[in-house]
Structure formats: structure tokens, C-alpha cells
Design a protein around this motif. Structure first.
Motif, PDB file in Angstrom:
ATOM      1  N   ARG A  53      -6.714  -2.321  -5.636  1.00 29.13           N
ATOM      2  CA  ARG A  53      -5.425  -2.979  -5.856  1.00 29.13           C
ATOM      3  C   ARG A  53      -5.167  -3.219  -7.337  1.00 29.13           C
ATOM      4  NH1 ARG A  53      -6.735  -9.208  -3.808  1.00 29.13           N
ATOM      5  NH2 ARG A  53      -7.877  -9.831  -5.701  1.00 29.13           N
ATOM      6  N   ARG A  54      -3.893  -3.298  -7.677  1.00 34.95           N
ATOM      7  CA  ARG A  54      -3.454  -3.666  -9.026  1.00 34.95           C
ATOM      8  C   ARG A  54      -2.507  -4.855  -8.908  1.00 34.95           C
ATOM      9  NH1 ARG A  54      -3.457   0.704 -12.600  1.00 34.95           N
ATOM     10  NH2 ARG A  54      -2.636  -0.764 -14.133  1.00 34.95           N
ATOM     11  N   ARG A  55      -2.662  -5.818  -9.796  1.00 33.93           N
ATOM     12  CA  ARG A  55      -1.819  -7.005  -9.747  1.00 33.93           C
ATOM     13  C   ARG A  55      -0.451  -6.707 -10.371  1.00 33.93           C
ATOM     14  NH1 ARG A  55      -2.391 -12.560  -9.301  1.00 33.93           N
ATOM     15  NH2 ARG A  55      -4.674 -12.373  -9.137  1.00 33.93           N
ATOM     16  N   VAL A  56       0.606  -7.069  -9.632  1.00 34.19           N
ATOM     17  CA  VAL A  56       1.972  -6.944 -10.133  1.00 34.19           C
ATOM     18  C   VAL A  56       2.447  -8.271 -10.697  1.00 34.19           C
ATOM     19  CG1 VAL A  56       4.345  -6.334  -9.549  1.00 34.19           C
ATOM     20  CG2 VAL A  56       2.442  -5.126  -8.445  1.00 34.19           C
ATOM     21  N   ASN A  57       2.213  -9.354  -9.962  1.00 33.57           N
ATOM     22  CA  ASN A  57       2.460 -10.708 -10.450  1.00 33.57           C
ATOM     23  C   ASN A  57       1.514 -11.650  -9.728  1.00 33.57           C
ATOM     24  OD1 ASN A  57       3.727 -11.468  -7.929  1.00 33.57           O
ATOM     25  ND2 ASN A  57       5.598 -10.477  -8.645  1.00 33.57           N
ATOM     26  N   ILE A 101       0.856  -1.186   0.000  1.00 36.41           N
ATOM     27  CA  ILE A 101       0.000   0.000   0.000  1.00 36.41           C
ATOM     28  C   ILE A 101       0.890   1.232   0.000  1.00 36.41           C
ATOM     29  CG2 ILE A 101      -1.814   1.272   1.200  1.00 36.41           C
ATOM     30  CD1 ILE A 101      -2.782  -1.325   2.406  1.00 36.41           C
ATOM     31  N   ASP A 102       0.750   2.055  -1.012  1.00 36.07           N
ATOM     32  CA  ASP A 102       1.545   3.273  -1.156  1.00 36.07           C
ATOM     33  C   ASP A 102       0.795   4.424  -0.483  1.00 36.07           C
ATOM     34  OD1 ASP A 102       3.210   5.308  -1.882  1.00 36.07           O
ATOM     35  OD2 ASP A 102       3.235   4.844  -4.023  1.00 36.07           O
ATOM     36  N   LEU A 103       1.306   4.874   0.671  1.00 31.74           N
ATOM     37  CA  LEU A 103       0.684   5.964   1.411  1.00 31.74           C
ATOM     38  C   LEU A 103       1.444   7.280   1.267  1.00 31.74           C
ATOM     39  CD1 LEU A 103      -0.293   3.982   4.615  1.00 31.74           C
ATOM     40  CD2 LEU A 103      -1.894   5.187   3.129  1.00 31.74           C
ATOM     41  N   ASP A 104       2.362   7.342   0.336  1.00 29.22           N
ATOM     42  CA  ASP A 104       3.157   8.544   0.110  1.00 29.22           C
ATOM     43  C   ASP A 104       2.630   9.267  -1.125  1.00 29.22           C
ATOM     44  OD1 ASP A 104       5.061  10.505  -0.248  1.00 29.22           O
ATOM     45  OD2 ASP A 104       6.751   9.185   0.185  1.00 29.22           O
ATOM     46  N   PRO A 105       2.227  10.523  -1.008  1.00 33.27           N
ATOM     47  CA  PRO A 105       1.723  11.253  -2.189  1.00 33.27           C
ATOM     48  C   PRO A 105       2.731  11.343  -3.327  1.00 33.27           C
ATOM     49  CG  PRO A 105       1.159  12.429  -0.176  1.00 33.27           C
ATOM     50  CD  PRO A 105       2.087  11.325   0.224  1.00 33.27           C
ATOM     51  N   GLN A 106       4.017  11.150  -3.047  1.00 34.98           N
ATOM     52  CA  GLN A 106       4.999  11.160  -4.127  1.00 34.98           C
ATOM     53  C   GLN A 106       4.836   9.952  -5.051  1.00 34.98           C
ATOM     54  OE1 GLN A 106       9.056  12.911  -2.634  1.00 34.98           O
ATOM     55  NE2 GLN A 106       8.225  11.627  -0.995  1.00 34.98           N
ATOM     56  N   GLY A 107       4.223   8.892  -4.556  1.00 40.72           N
ATOM     57  CA  GLY A 107       3.951   7.723  -5.384  1.00 40.72           C
ATOM     58  C   GLY A 107       5.181   6.964  -5.828  1.00 40.72           C
ATOM     59  N   HIS A 108       6.252   7.005  -5.067  1.00 39.30           N
ATOM     60  CA  HIS A 108       7.483   6.347  -5.498  1.00 39.30           C
ATOM     61  C   HIS A 108       7.365   4.834  -5.511  1.00 39.30           C
ATOM     62  CE1 HIS A 108      10.180  10.074  -4.506  1.00 39.30           C
ATOM     63  NE2 HIS A 108       9.399  10.241  -5.562  1.00 39.30           N
ATOM     64  N   LEU A 109       6.609   4.270  -4.591  1.00 39.22           N
ATOM     65  CA  LEU A 109       6.415   2.815  -4.618  1.00 39.22           C
ATOM     66  C   LEU A 109       5.685   2.410  -5.898  1.00 39.22           C
ATOM     67  CD1 LEU A 109       5.410   0.505  -1.708  1.00 39.22           C
ATOM     68  CD2 LEU A 109       4.100   0.403  -3.817  1.00 39.22           C
ATOM     69  N   THR A 110       4.661   3.165  -6.253  1.00 39.26           N
ATOM     70  CA  THR A 110       3.899   2.884  -7.470  1.00 39.26           C
ATOM     71  C   THR A 110       4.796   2.960  -8.701  1.00 39.26           C
ATOM     72  OG1 THR A 110       1.964   3.860  -6.384  1.00 39.26           O
ATOM     73  CG2 THR A 110       1.848   3.551  -8.777  1.00 39.26           C
ATOM     74  N   LEU A 111       5.637   3.982  -8.765  1.00 35.24           N
ATOM     75  CA  LEU A 111       6.561   4.123  -9.886  1.00 35.24           C
ATOM     76  C   LEU A 111       7.596   3.006  -9.903  1.00 35.24           C
ATOM     77  CD1 LEU A 111       7.183   7.981  -9.726  1.00 35.24           C
ATOM     78  CD2 LEU A 111       5.812   6.754 -11.430  1.00 35.24           C
ATOM     79  N   SER A 112       8.049   2.590  -8.734  1.00 36.72           N
ATOM     80  CA  SER A 112       9.074   1.553  -8.657  1.00 36.72           C
ATOM     81  C   SER A 112       8.580   0.222  -9.195  1.00 36.72           C
ATOM     82  CB  SER A 112       9.534   1.384  -7.205  1.00 36.72           C
ATOM     83  OG  SER A 112      10.139   2.562  -6.719  1.00 36.72           O
ATOM     84  N   GLY A 119      -1.899   1.648  -5.503  1.00 34.16           N
ATOM     85  CA  GLY A 119      -1.014   2.715  -5.921  1.00 34.16           C
ATOM     86  C   GLY A 119      -1.402   4.067  -5.366  1.00 34.16           C
ATOM     87  N   SER A 120      -0.485   5.024  -5.542  1.00 37.86           N
ATOM     88  CA  SER A 120      -0.686   6.379  -5.031  1.00 37.86           C
ATOM     89  C   SER A 120      -0.386   7.392  -6.122  1.00 37.86           C
ATOM     90  CB  SER A 120       0.220   6.621  -3.815  1.00 37.86           C
ATOM     91  OG  SER A 120       0.129   7.959  -3.376  1.00 37.86           O
ATOM     92  N   LEU A 176       2.262  -4.734   3.485  1.00 38.60           N
ATOM     93  CA  LEU A 176       3.349  -3.799   3.772  1.00 38.60           C
ATOM     94  C   LEU A 176       2.900  -2.408   3.360  1.00 38.60           C
ATOM     95  CD1 LEU A 176       6.441  -5.792   2.416  1.00 38.60           C
ATOM     96  CD2 LEU A 176       5.534  -5.758   4.744  1.00 38.60           C
ATOM     97  N   MET A 177       3.002  -1.458   4.283  1.00 33.56           N
ATOM     98  CA  MET A 177       2.548  -0.091   4.033  1.00 33.56           C
ATOM     99  C   MET A 177       3.746   0.850   3.986  1.00 33.56           C
ATOM    100  SD  MET A 177      -0.727  -0.251   6.609  1.00 33.56           S
ATOM    101  CE  MET A 177      -0.097  -1.670   7.536  1.00 33.56           C
TER     102      MET A 177
END
Length: 347
Positions: free
Chosen positions: A73-77, A36-47, A84-85, A121-122
Motif C-alpha cells: 500500500r501507499r499512503r494518499v492521506n 486496490i487497483d486491479l486494472d493493468p491500465q493503472g488509471h486509479l493509481t494515476l488518478s 497501485g497498479s 474498494l476494489m
């Protein structure tokens, strides 16, 4: 289901890198993992290389529009999902100011699907605002990534105070269970001093009835590694981008430790060869990473011959003598109370 908040109010210490690659390593072991991406920068989503469309629900919708986890949610694998954020998440905090129970929204969303995942994981923003409070109210465990610099330790008093307040008033199950050293350089005196400070603090905390009493310093050290910095630009985890790099090895070891399969700390006496032949090696003090894998990158023309290897330096930590006592930094705005009691320092 283990619900883990990865948090440190200091930026640039490896929170997002740890959330992405620990989650991917656990998924490789067959566990169902939600990030779960809780950062407005969205770096986890981009990663993770997720391309969020305008109509795609995000963490913002999860918190403000009662969207469920399964919808957001979005499936990664096959075993890894991500909520995402986007920058719009920054607007969630002011929008929720008048909402009763605003700290509990994420917890309620998670508890609505109690058996869907083995790990959640958040990734928290580098602050102790409402988004982080939602993560701490929803989590049962806290992992704290720490860069082995003394400035990175100064804010831990504030963080531990916040965790204690949350455990007393909102989430009695919340515990700090692990501290992870990231960007670790084993050849510096400073890194050794930081490890000693943390071990001393945790040994003293073990005698207190605090939420961090049973916290441990992970045996795994995530070494400084250029591959970990490169992989987000390709939208890949370290296991997809550079599976034989130090970063992949270290996060695989951390996943084994978190999953309870014992410590897999890299050996310190292995020869300095390519990680494919010696997967659990410690780098020489003057070599912080293996050579970049040019085959994984887009061609950029011809390359000049590599310069001679520089001599070892003591640039990091040279001449630094830490103070024997590190008092906690005062909290300017306490979201819960104004009491002035003393909180433990890293001593």
C-alpha cells in the motif's frame, strides 16, 4: 470491514472515477479506506497522482509474490491508502494459470489484516477474467456503475450470472448491493427510461433468492461533470481539484448513502446558481456542468470571449424506443460450468 468490488465489464461507465472519489469521500468522513487497483491500465493509481518507482510493490506483487497489503500500500492521506497498479499486472493472469486456488489470493491477503480498514474498494478491469474473479472472491459487496444508456445494460445478465456462480461455489457472502447511475443527464428521456427499467428489474429481483435480491438503485445520481474528467490529469480527487463542483457534491452524497446516513439526493427544484451558494442543486437540462475553473489549471495564454450558449438539443436519446425485453447476452466462455439454464433479463 466492508469489502466492495466496483465492477462492470463495459468500459467507460465510471468504475475508476467512482472508486477514487467514493473512497476519498469516505476517508473525509473519518473512515480508514484502502483502494486496490486491479486494472493493468493503472488509471486509479494515476488518478491519485501516485508515482510508482521501479522497486515499489504493486498489485502484481500482491498476487504473484506473496507481498502483504501493508507492504504494497501507499499512503494518499491520513485515512486513505492505495495499492497501485502498473501494466505489468497484465502478466499476472498467465503466470497464475497453474496455481491452485488462484482466485483466492487477494482474499487471503485481505483476511491476513482483518481490522486494518473500515472500507476496501476494489477497482476491477472491464472484463470477467482472473483479476475480476479475485476481487469477487475477496469482496462481500458489489457496486455496479452504469451509464444511463441501454447498451450499458445489455451486459448485466453476464455480470449477474458470474456473481451468482461465485456466490454458489466460492464466496457465499457475495451480494450485489448497489447500482449507481453515472454521467447522468436528467433532462433526457433516455435517462428516465433506463431508470424505469432498472427499478422494474430490481423490484422483480427482490422476490427471488439471488445474490442481487436486495440490490438497490442508489438515490444519488452522479451527473455528467467535466471536473471529474479533468481531475485525474492533475493526480487529484475531485475534492482536491474542484470541491464545489457537481462531481464533489454527488460523491459526497453517495458516501453519505453508502455509510448509512440516509439519502442525500440533490434537490431538483433549486435555482441554477453557482454550486457554492446552492450545493445541492440539479442542473438545467441544457446545462450539464458548471463553467470550468480556470484558476485550478495552468495558464495557457489569453482566452477568447465565451461563445453564446447553445440552444437545448435532444441529441441524446431522441427517437430511441427501447425494446420491452432485454435478454442477457450469452456467455462465450464460462469459467465455472457449461450449464445452459436461463438467467434473468432486465425486463
Amino acid at each position: 470491514m466492508r469489502r466492495i468490488a466496483v465492477i462492470n465489464q463495459k468500459g467507460g461507465v465510471g468504475k475508476t472515477t467512482t472508486t477514487v472519489n467514493l473512497g476519498a469521500a469516505l476517508a473525509r468522513r473519518g473512515y480508514r479506506v484502502l483502494l486496490i487497483d486491479l486494472d493493468p491500465q493503472g488509471h486509479l493509481t494515476l488518478s491519485l497522482g501516485l508515482d510508482l518507482e521501479a522497486s515499489s510493490p504493486t498489485t502484481y506483487d500482491l498476487l504473484t509474490r506473496s507481498v502483504s497489503l501493508s507492504q504494497a500500500r501507499r499512503r494518499v492521506n491520513d485515512a486513505l491508502w492505495c495499492v497501485g497498479s502498473h501494466i505489468e499486472l497484465a502478466a499476472a493472469e498467465p503466470e497464475l494459470m497453474g496455481v491452485v486456488g488462484r482466485e483466492m489470493i487477494l482474499r487471503d491477503a485481505i483476511e491476513a489484516e482483518p481490522d486494518a480498514y473500515d472500507y476496501i474498494l476494489m477497482d476491477c478491469p472491464p472484463s470477467l477474467g482472473l483479476l475480476t474473479l479475485n476481487a469477487l472472491a475477496a469482496a462481500k459487496e458489489v457496486f455496479v456503475p452504469v451509464q444511463p444508456h441501454f447498451l450499458a445494460l445489455q451486459g448485466m445478465g453476464n455480470l449477474l450470472k458470474t456473481v451468482s456462480l461465485l456466490s454458489q461455489r466460492i464466496n457465499p457472502e457475495l451480494r450485489v448491493t448497489g447500482i449507481l447511475l453515472c454521467m447522468f443527464e436528467s433532462g433526457t428521456r433516455l435517462a428516465g427510461e433506463v431508470v424505469e427499467e432498472l427499478e422494474s428489474f430490481l423490484s422483480q429481483a427482490g422476490r427471488a433468492s439471488m445474490p442481487w435480491a436486495n440490490a438497490r438503485l442508489f438515490d444519488t445520481r452522479v451527473r455528467r461533470n467535466i471536473k471529474l474528467a479533468e481531475s485525474p490529469s492533475y493526480g487529484q480527487t475531485i475534492f482536491d481539484y474542484a470541491p464545489t463542483s457537481h462531481g464533489a457534491i454527488d460523491y459526497e452524497c453517495l458516501a453519505a448513502e453508502v455509510a448509512g446516513n440516509g439519502s442525500s439526493r440533490p434537490a431538483t427544484d433549486a435555482p441554477d446558481e453557482h454550486p457554492a451558494s446552492h450545493p445541492l442543486r440539479e442542473p438545467r437540462p441544457d446545462v450539464l456542468d458548471d463553467a470550468p475553473d480556470r484558476s485550478a489549471m495552468e495558464p495557457r495564454g489569453s482566452y477568447a470571449p465565451a461563445p453564446a450558449e447553445p440552444s437545448p438539443t435532444r441529441a441524446h436519446g431522441a427517437g430511441i424506443e427501447p425494446s420491452p425485453n432485454l435478454p442477457p447476452t450469452p456467455v462465450s466462455q464460462d469459467p465455472f460450468s457449461d450449464d445452459d439454464q436461463d438467467w434473468p433479463a432486465l425486463q
